[in-house]
Design an enzyme around this catalytic site. Structure first.
Site, PDB file in Angstrom:
ATOM      1  N   SER A  58      19.267  30.149  31.763  1.00 56.99           N
ATOM      2  CA  SER A  58      19.465  30.340  33.188  1.00 56.99           C
ATOM      3  C   SER A  58      20.799  31.043  33.409  1.00 56.99           C
ATOM      4  O   SER A  58      21.795  30.712  32.772  1.00 56.99           O
ATOM      5  CB  SER A  58      19.474  28.948  33.830  1.00 56.99           C
ATOM      6  OG  SER A  58      19.735  29.066  35.180  1.00 56.99           O
ATOM      7  N   SER A 103      26.207  30.290  32.844  1.00 56.53           N
ATOM      8  CA  SER A 103      24.857  30.330  32.295  1.00 56.53           C
ATOM      9  C   SER A 103      24.603  29.038  31.533  1.00 56.53           C
ATOM     10  O   SER A 103      25.536  28.278  31.276  1.00 56.53           O
ATOM     11  CB  SER A 103      24.742  31.538  31.358  1.00 56.53           C
ATOM     12  OG  SER A 103      23.448  31.667  30.830  1.00 56.53           O
ATOM     13  N   LYS A 104      23.389  28.748  31.199  1.00 53.41           N
ATOM     14  CA  LYS A 104      23.080  27.585  30.349  1.00 53.41           C
ATOM     15  C   LYS A 104      21.681  27.764  29.795  1.00 53.41           C
ATOM     16  O   LYS A 104      20.836  28.383  30.437  1.00 53.41           O
ATOM     17  CB  LYS A 104      23.124  26.290  31.176  1.00 53.41           C
ATOM     18  CG  LYS A 104      23.310  25.058  30.337  1.00 53.41           C
ATOM     19  CD  LYS A 104      24.762  24.903  29.955  1.00 53.41           C
ATOM     20  CE  LYS A 104      25.083  23.580  29.329  1.00 53.41           C
ATOM     21  NZ  LYS A 104      26.510  23.295  29.472  1.00 53.41           N
ATOM     22  N   GLY A 105      21.462  27.214  28.624  1.00 46.86           N
ATOM     23  CA  GLY A 105      20.144  27.310  28.027  1.00 46.86           C
ATOM     24  C   GLY A 105      19.713  25.995  27.452  1.00 46.86           C
ATOM     25  O   GLY A 105      20.519  25.068  27.317  1.00 46.86           O
TER      26      GLY A 105
END
Ligand code: GLU
Length: 473
Positions: A58, A103-105
């Site tokens: 994201s 961001s992050k995943g």
């Protein structure tokens, strides 16, 4: 907590602060919304069958690039969660002046169910999927470790990226949190824990802030409850115990909580967890099966270092800690936050408290782009200059007719040039002190701001707004 509420909780906290910042029409919403979330489902042939994995990356805000944030491996990963975590990354980076967007995943996987070779294949395949969409790239999106991932996964990702982009001289900078031998930086593994320690030390340098929490004195002898003895929880607890003389009176883990008057030996407890899989049976400690109840124990500082939403509307009223240091991202829901504020509990918020990880990630990224170890050029030069000064002082004193010698302790400390680890610690300490000052100024000077979290968001939102305005949006 129901799915869908973590992001809403972060948005509520953001809204509360954004309302206090003078923003041009529409900018508040532009900052709040998550720009994009990519969902990928990919198959990997393992154990004679094709297994399908679901992953996310994201991107919350690209007002600065690359965007930055960890990759989480857990079965509970979902879109709402990665979006909430990506938003927190945006605000965190802005607050500590790390020049990245958020961001992050995540990958829906229980890493313990797979062996190392299998995890490597899954990680390399996930990296390929991210790379195809520029969701891993030194200039656009730089992942890092998070829950369930560490140096090992980052090394696999860096290598997979390098194979896909052999011509990219900056390929190593596509992820941070790599092992030293693979382009990592000294001090990244413990960086979040170190940053939490520096944050707490900084808070304790301000008597007025301490007074608001009902605390006084220094850290020595303060009773601390820690939830989660993973990478972050272990390091902060270990540093506070061994370097600041705090008493870690209770540790909460998956299987329950252990407590000991006078404090638990954190290094030994971690060893016990490694050997037995839990805290139960740790010698000299009292065990409670219902670990979560220990969040409500009377103590000076509570450090939730596990997962989000552990302090919620139902238990917030029973929390007796004077101060909460948020090591995890989002451990307190927006509702609980309001209840705690009303009761006078001071919270050092996640976006500040746990920013040490991304701060040292930033140093690693800079090191990779500059292709040189920090301190390599300056160290011996610095030492030579220090030697010159000491020699000259000794000559002057001899000429003046008095004989003094420098103590060996002083000499060894002063004459030695800084290594990478010392530079990293210095940069991290400075970052944590600077950001705290900014936050506290807003907390103390703006009457509308009634807690540190709102102050932190105000500082972050103002900075992000300035970038957007300068971009001409
Ligand atoms: N996963 C960490 C965090 O939540 C570190 C992120 C990074 O280093 O990019 O802050």
């Amino acid at each position: 907590m129901t799915a869908g509420s973590f992001r809403a909780s972060v948005e509520r906290m953001f809204n509360r602060a954004a309302a206090l910042v003078d923003l041009p029409p529409g900018l508040e919403e532009k900052i709040r919304v998550c720009n994009s979330t990519y969902t990928v489902r990919f198959g990997v042939r393992l154990r004679g069958a094709i297994h399908t994995f679901v992953g996310y990356r994201s991107v919350h805000s690209e007002h600065m690039e690359p965007v930055k944030g960890g990759i989480r491996y857990a079965l509970s990963v979902n879109q709402d969660e990665v979006e909430a975590l990506a938003a927190l990354m945006t605000y965190k980076c802005a607050l500590v002046e790390v020049p990245f967007g958020g961001s992050k995943g995540g990958l829906c996987i229980d890493p313990r169910e797979w062996d190392v070779d299998e995890l490597e294949r899954i990680t390399r395949r996930f990296t390929y999927e991210l790379s195809r969409r520029s969701l891993i790239s030194p200039s656009q999106n730089v992942p890092a470790p998070d829950m369930g991932t560490g140096e090992r996964e980052m090394a696999w990702m860096a290598d997979a990226y390098k194979r896909l982009h052999p011509e990219d001289i900056n390929a190593k900078a596509c992820v941070t949190g790599k092992p030293r031998a693979g382009g990592g930086i000294a001090g990244r593994v413990e960086a979040t824990g170190r940053g939490l320690q520096y944050a707490l030390r900084e808070f304790f340098r301000h008597p007025e802030a301490l007074k608001r929490a009902g605390l006084s004195g220094d850290l020595s002898g303060k009773r601390i409850v820690v939830q989660g003895l993973g990478n972050v929880g272990f390091h902060v607890a270990h540093f506070l115990q061994t370097e600041d003389d705090c008493e870690i009176v209770t540790v909460i883990e998956r299987d329950g909580a252990v407590s000991a008057k006078g404090g638990l030996d954190i290094a030994a407890l971690r060893e016990h967890i490694r050997e037995t899989g839990g805290v139960r049976g740790f010698p000299g400690a009292e065990f409670r099966e219902n670990g979560l109840e220990a969040l409500e124990d009377e103590c000076d500082v509570l450090i939730p270092a596990a997962i989000e939403s552990v302090i919620h509307a139902d238990n917030a009223g029973r929390i007796r800690a004077k101060l909460i240091l948020e090591a995890a991202n989002g451990p307190i829901t927006a509702e609980a936050n309001a209840l705690l504020r009303d009761r006078g509990t001071v919270v050092i918020p996640d976006l500040y408290a746990n920013a040490g990880g991304v701060t040292v990630s930033y140093f690693e990224w800079v090191k990779n782009l500059s292709q040189i170890r920090m301190g390599r050029l300056e160290k011996r030069h610095e030492e030579a200059r220090n030697h010159l000064l000491v020699k000259e002082l000794q000559r002057l004193s001899a000429d003046a007719g008095f004989e003094w010698t420098l103590s060996d302790n002083f000499k060894s400390a002063y004459l030695r040039g800084a290594d990478e680890i010392e530079l990293v610690r210095s940069g991290l300490d400075d970052t944590m002190r600077e950001a705290y000052t900014q936050m506290q100024t807003v907390w103390f000077e703006d009457d509308r701001v009634d807690d540190l979290r709102t102050a932190a968001y105000v500082v972050a939102v103002r900075r992000i707004a300035k970038v957007y305005e300068s971009l001409g949006l």
